[in-house]
Design an enzyme around this catalytic site. Structure first.
Site, PDB file in Angstrom:
ATOM      1  CB  SER A 286      -0.876   0.032   1.295  1.00 43.62           C
ATOM      2  OG  SER A 286      -1.867   0.980   1.169  1.00 43.62           O
TER       3      SER A 286
ATOM      4  CG  HIS B 115      -5.992  -0.545  -0.554  1.00 43.95           C
ATOM      5  ND1 HIS B 115      -5.420   0.041  -1.614  1.00 43.95           N
ATOM      6  CD2 HIS B 115      -5.294  -0.254   0.599  1.00 43.95           C
ATOM      7  CE1 HIS B 115      -4.159   0.386  -1.322  1.00 43.95           C
ATOM      8  NE2 HIS B 115      -4.132   0.133   0.123  1.00 43.95           N
TER       9      HIS B 115
END
Length: 312
Positions: free
Chosen positions: A90, A198
């Site tokens: 990420s 996300h």
């Protein structure tokens, strides 16, 4: 001898006092000065805040963790260690852009600064949450998301390792999924995140970030960077689109580690803090060598060990 991959930590790994014993190392201090100049606050001080109050803010924790990860990479490279691949989880993917040579460090820090602010604003506009579901299959997680959404947003967000997938979305839907995830061998744990990362709830941030990336020029990677979006090396022409998609699409970390192992990587070094990624790699492939850096002693020990293997 197998190949080496550097992994850069993701948000959630940060902790008060992280990197404390690394400061005073010239390469470490240099990176933090660059990050502070770009981000407009003392990034090192944020890391050293023992109360943890500073790191509770996404707009602070992301630059701080990115700086720590990039600094460790630079320190290893200074000691003659060059990885065969880099990847990040990420947030860690932004730092990996600098580690791979696709961007210089200052540009990467400016992207982290703007990305973190856009994500914080998206969280404010529509709060959400994330929860790790453990002990089930991918299909079972998809089924729970489908049955528990009830018109809200609820999606798989992080494919961490076999049997460990994080779901993300509206807080009420995530709570339903957590309650529904029961049975022999199943466990669940809420993540200490500021929002539903996300997931489609990050679309406002993705729109802002897309505009921010319009004038950014990416170089081809000098060290292949395995992208979270598709678990394959990132090309310069695809970088902007993938970074935008990255905000709303799942992190394919487990798939990325599997692909790296298939390419001959047998040693993974986590640059950042917390050791979360090293633990996940073990769940993906127990036959790998896993190293992590938390202190100056760790840095020197990792550099010495990798130098020995690269000389073999």
């Amino acid at each position: 001898m197998g190949k080496v991959a550097f992994l850069l930590s993701g948000q959630g790994s940060q902790r008060p006092g992280m990197g404390a014993t690394l400061f005073g190392t010239p390469e470490i201090d240099e990176v933090f000065c660059e990050a502070s100049d770009v981000c407009g606050f003392d990034v090192a001080a944020a890391c050293l805040d023992e109360t943890g109050a500073s790191l509770a803010d996404t707009a602070v924790s992301q630059p701080a963790l990115c700086a720590l990860s990039v600094a460790q990479v630079r320190a290893l490279v200074k000691r003659g260690i060059k990885p065969d691949y880099v990847a990040g989880f990420s947030l860690g993917q932004i730092g990996a852009l600098a580690a791979s040579g696709m961007l210089d460090a200052k540009t990467a820090f400016s992207l982290v600064r703007d990305r973190s602010r856009a994500m914080a604003e998206a969280c404010r506009l529509r709060p959400g949450s994330m929860c790790a579901l453990m002990g089930g299959t991918e299909q079972e997680v998809f089924d729970v998301c489908s049955s528990c959404a009830e018109g809200d947003v609820l999606v798989p967000a992080n494919f961490n390792a076999p049997g460990q997938i994080v779901v993300s979305g509206d807080a009420t839907a995530v709570a339903r999924a957590k309650e529904a995830w029961s049975g022999p061998g199943r466990r669940s744990a809420m993540l200490a995140t500021a929002g539903a990362f996300h997931s489609p709830l990050m679309r406002p941030a993705a729109e802002v970030f897309a505009a921010r990336l319009e004038n950014v020029v990416f170089d081809e990677a000098k060290i292949p960077l395995v992208c979270n979006v598709d678990a394959r090396p990132l090309l310069a022409d695809d970088a902007a689109a993938h970074l935008v998609a990255h905000l709303t699409s799942p992190v394919l970390f487990s798939q990325s580690v599997t692909w790296l192992v298939e390419q001959g990587v047998d040693t993974f070094v986590e640059c950042g803090t917390g050791g979360v990624l090293a633990g996940l790699v073990r769940r993906v492939d127990k036959g790998t060598v896993r190293m992590r850096i938390e202190s100056r002693e760790d840095l020197e020990a990792v550099a010495e060990k990798l130098a020995e293997t690269q000389d073999d």
